[in-house]
Design an enzyme around this catalytic site. Structure first.
Site, mmCIF file in Angstrom:
data_model
loop_
_atom_site.group_PDB
_atom_site.id
_atom_site.type_symbol
_atom_site.label_atom_id
_atom_site.label_comp_id
_atom_site.label_asym_id
_atom_site.label_seq_id
_atom_site.Cartn_x
_atom_site.Cartn_y
_atom_site.Cartn_z
ATOM 1 C CD GLU A 161 -12.303 6.668 4.172
ATOM 2 O OE1 GLU A 161 -11.642 5.660 4.459
ATOM 3 O OE2 GLU A 161 -11.915 7.520 3.361
ATOM 4 C CE LYS A 197 -3.063 5.015 6.303
ATOM 5 N NZ LYS A 197 -3.056 4.172 7.517
ATOM 6 N NE ARG A 254 -2.604 0.864 3.529
ATOM 7 C CZ ARG A 254 -3.324 0.638 4.622
ATOM 8 N NH1 ARG A 254 -4.600 0.289 4.524
ATOM 9 N NH2 ARG A 254 -2.786 0.733 5.821
#
Length: 340
Positions: free
Chosen positions: A220, A184, A82
Site C-alpha cells: 500500500e 488505524k 473497523r
C-alpha cells in the site's frame, strides 16, 4: 440551513475548525452517553497514556450533500466495525452497538452548514478517534478513555486534483508486524512520516511499500490502497494481511463487478507485474481514487499506458460511479448511504 461562506472549490486537504465536536468518556468500566461540545481544545495530564505509549486509534469518513440536497455519509457501519477492531488490538474498550453511527449523525447534523454544497468537489471529513487519557507510566493500557469526533471541510487529498501522480518504490517498511493486520492507530501512521517526507523532498507524491518479508509484493502507500487495471480490463487490488482493510477499496471492487460488469479480484500482486498494468490508482476515503501515471523503481520508470496525462478510462468509470453513489446521483446498494 444556509452553508458557510467559503470558497469550497479552492479547499485543500487541511484542518478548518468547525463549530461543534463530539465527546464521550470511558470511566469505571463504561462509556457515558456522550455529548456535542464547542471547545476544540483537549486538556490532559502530561502522563496520559496517549502521550506516553500512543494508545490511540482513529477512523476517517466523509459527509456529502447529495444532488437533491440531503446530507449523507457513506458506509459508516464499516468504520464502526473497523474502529472496534483497532481498539481491541490496542487493548482499548470497544464502542457499544450503535454508538459510533449515532455519534457521527449527531456531529454532522450539528455542523451541517459546514457540509460543502453538491457539485463543489469538496466534502466534510469526519475524524473519529479514541485515546487513553489517564496517567500511565508503567507500560500497560489506560483505565480511562475519550471517544471524540472532529469535522473539517476538505477538498482533494493530493494537490492537483485528478492530475496523475508520480510515486516511488520505497526502501522503507510500512506494514504492521506479520499476522497482526493493519490497524488505524496513530503510532502506525507516525512510523510512515519519515518515509513520506523523504519522498516529498525527492519530488514524489507517495511511496509504494512492498512486503517486509520478501520485498517483492505490492502492499500500500502511506495513506491509501493500490488499485490496478490489467491490460485486458480486469480490476485487481493487492491482498495481504498487513495492509489496511480499506472501505473504499472494498466498495470499488463491488462497483466494478455489479455496476460496470468488470472482472475484479483481490490477490497478491508482485512488483514485477506492475510494469504490465494498464492503469494504477490510489484509493481511500481521503483520496477516493487518485490516478498514478508513473512509478519510479530506483531510477527505472514504470509508465502506465493509461494515466500518464489524465485518469485512465476504467479508473475514471470507477471514480464516477462511486462518487455518483455517494452523491445520490446513482442508486446505492442497500445500506451504503446513511442519511443525516
Amino acid at each position: 440551513m444556509a452553508k458557510k461562506d467559503i470558497d469550497w472549490g479552492s479547499l485543500g486537504f487541511g484542518y478548518i475548525e468547525t463549530d461543534y465536536r463530539y465527546l464521550a468518556s470511558f470511566k469505571d468500566g463504561k462509556w457515558d452517553e456522550g455529548q456535542i461540545i464547542t471547545d476544540p481544545n483537549v486538556t490532559l495530564n502530561e502522563c496520559a497514556c496517549v502521550f506516553q505509549y500512543a494508545q490511540t486509534v482513529f477512523e476517517g469518513l466523509k459527509a456529502y450533500t447529495t444532488e437533491d440536497g440531503r446530507t449523507v455519509t457513506f458506509r459508516p457501519d464499516l468504520n464502526a466495525e473497523r474502529i472496534n477492531q483497532s481498539a481491541a488490538r490496542l487493548q482499548m474498550p470497544t464502542l457499544p452497538e450503535g454508538m459510533f453511527i449515532d455519534a457521527v449523525k449527531k456531529v454532522v447534523k450539528a455542523n451541517e452548514d459546514w457540509v460543502p454544497p453538491f457539485g463543489s468537489g469538496a466534502s466534510l471529513y469526519v475524524r473519529p478517534y479514541i485515546m487513553g487519557t489517564n496517567a500511565v507510566i508503567g507500560v500497560k493500557p489506560a483505565d480511562e478513555y475519550q471517544f471524540r469526533i472532529l469535522t473539517t471541510p476538505v477538498g482533494p487529498y493530493f494537490k492537483g486534483g485528478a492530475k496523475p501522480l508520480t510515486i516511488r518504490v520505497s526502501d522503507f517498511d510500512r506494514a504492521a508486524p506479520n499476522g497482526t493486520g493493519h490497524i488505524k492507530a496513530g503510532l502506525n501512521y507516525a512510523m510512515s512520516l519519515y518515509a513520506i517526507v523523504d519522498a516529498h523532498e525527492k519530488g514524489f507524491a507517495e511511496n509504494m511499500y512492498l512486503d517486509s518479508a520478501t520485498r517483492t509484493k505490492v502492499e500500500e502507500t502511506g495513506g491509501a490502497n493500490f488499485l490496478f487495471v490489467t491490460r485486458d480490463g480486469k480490476v485487481v487490488t493487492p491482498k495481504s494481511n498487513t495492509i489496511l482493510p480499506s472501505i473504499t477499496r472494498r466498495s470499488l471492487i463491488q462497483v466494478a463487478k455489479e455496476y460496470l460488469g468488470l472482472e475484479a479480484e483481490e490477490r497478491e500482486i508482485t512488483l514485477e507485474e506492475v510494469k504490465d498494468m494498464a492503469e494504477c490508482g490510489l484509493c481511500g476515503t481521503a483520496a477516493v481514487i487518485s490516478p498514478v501515471g508513473k512509478v519510479n523503481d530506483h531510477g527505472t520508470e514504470i509508465c502506465f499506458p493509461s494515466g500518464m496525462d489524465e485518469m485512465g478510462p476504467i479508473t475514471k468509470k470507477l471514480y464516477d460511479t462511486l462518487t455518483g453513489i455517494q452523491m445520490g446521483k446513482i442508486k446505492a446498494p442497500e445500506g451504503w448511504i446513511v442519511e443525516i
